[in-house]
Write a protein that holds these residues in place. Structure first.
Motif, PDB file in Angstrom:
ATOM      1  N   SER A  28      13.152  -0.556  19.365  1.00  0.00           N
ATOM      2  CA  SER A  28      12.835  -0.837  18.012  1.00  0.00           C
ATOM      3  C   SER A  28      13.936   0.035  16.869  1.00  0.00           C
ATOM      4  O   SER A  28      14.378   1.373  17.421  1.00  0.00           O
ATOM      5  N   ASP A  82      11.897  -1.781  12.497  1.00  0.00           N
ATOM      6  CA  ASP A  82      10.291  -1.846  12.795  1.00  0.00           C
ATOM      7  C   ASP A  82       9.393  -0.714  12.294  1.00  0.00           C
ATOM      8  O   ASP A  82       8.251  -1.034  12.479  1.00  0.00           O
ATOM      9  N   ASN A 134       9.449   3.489  20.624  1.00  0.00           N
ATOM     10  CA  ASN A 134      10.061   2.222  21.396  1.00  0.00           C
ATOM     11  C   ASN A 134       9.012   1.896  22.458  1.00  0.00           C
ATOM     12  O   ASN A 134       8.713   0.686  22.971  1.00  0.00           O
ATOM     13  N   ARG A 143       6.458  -0.228  21.622  1.00  0.00           N
ATOM     14  CA  ARG A 143       6.835  -1.561  21.009  1.00  0.00           C
ATOM     15  C   ARG A 143       6.471  -1.460  19.549  1.00  0.00           C
ATOM     16  O   ARG A 143       6.474  -2.662  18.908  1.00  0.00           O
ATOM     17  N   GLY A 144       6.634  -0.252  18.858  1.00  0.00           N
ATOM     18  CA  GLY A 144       6.551  -0.262  17.269  1.00  0.00           C
ATOM     19  C   GLY A 144       5.113  -0.534  17.063  1.00  0.00           C
ATOM     20  O   GLY A 144       5.055  -0.880  15.743  1.00  0.00           O
TER      21      GLY A 144
END
Length: 199
Positions: free
Chosen positions: A3, A97, A122, A125-126
């Protein structure tokens, strides 16, 4: 591909508890505090660094001159921290993100701490808030996912992200960075204890 996280450094405050000088221009080694904070940010894995000015904007801009940053001015800085957050959000690139909100008066937060937080962002995944802690106590900086940008932009007065985080229902990942997460230099005594000197 991880991200992308922008780093927003809030450097607009009036430094009222310091008396006659701006704490962000206090010296740590050969660099003013605001420059030290920005240098740490630019050395981290953040994708863009934004510096929000307000009080003594010209002096703050001069202190970070030559560094790879975007400087935005918050003309409403006297209304409190939320106005600086709004100014920062407007400068965050569309492909980011999240944004790591960093207070410029925290000299012990370094590039490793910021990169560690971005790594945690990260891994989720944000989709989570990432918050620095000091021995389990909530501190700063904090990474806010894009999903919360609108709510963050709706804040008013001298408030940060805490209530937005609480109301969001999103998971919060805590990253332990020790004393750095709590050490700011709001007073002359705190400045001395952190190893800084008056400008």
């Amino acid at each position: 591909m991880g991200s992308k996280v922008a780093i927003a450094i809030l450097a607009a405050g009036r430094s009222t508890r310091m008396g006659k000088f701006n704490k962000l221009l206090s010296m740590f080694g050969n660099a003013p505090l605001v420059r030290l904070s920005v240098q740490h940010a630019t050395a981290s894995t953040g994708s863009k660094v934004i510096v929000v000015t307000g009080h003594m904007a010209n002096e703050i801009r001069e202190a970070v001159c030559g560094l790879n940053v975007t400087v935005v001015h918050n003309s409403a800085f006297a209304s409190g921290m939320s106005s600086s957050v709004r100014a920062a959000l407007q400068a965050v690139p569309h492909d980011c993100d999240g944004v790591l909100i960093h207070l410029a008066d925290m000299p012990l937060v370094n590039e490793s701490h910021m990169s560690l937080m971005i790594e945690a962002f990260n891994k989720c995944r944000g989709l989570s808030v990432v918050r620095a802690t000091a021995y389990g106590e909530h501190g700063n900086p904090v990474i806010i996912p894009r999903k919360l940008f609108r709510a963050l932009g709706d804040l008013e007065g001298d408030r940060g992200a805490r209530q937005v985080i609480a109301a969001s229902g999103l998971p919060v990942i805590e990253v332990e960075i020790g004393a750095a997460a709590m050490c700011d230099v709001d007073t002359v005594e705190a400045l001395d204890a952190a190893g800084g000197s008056q400008p």
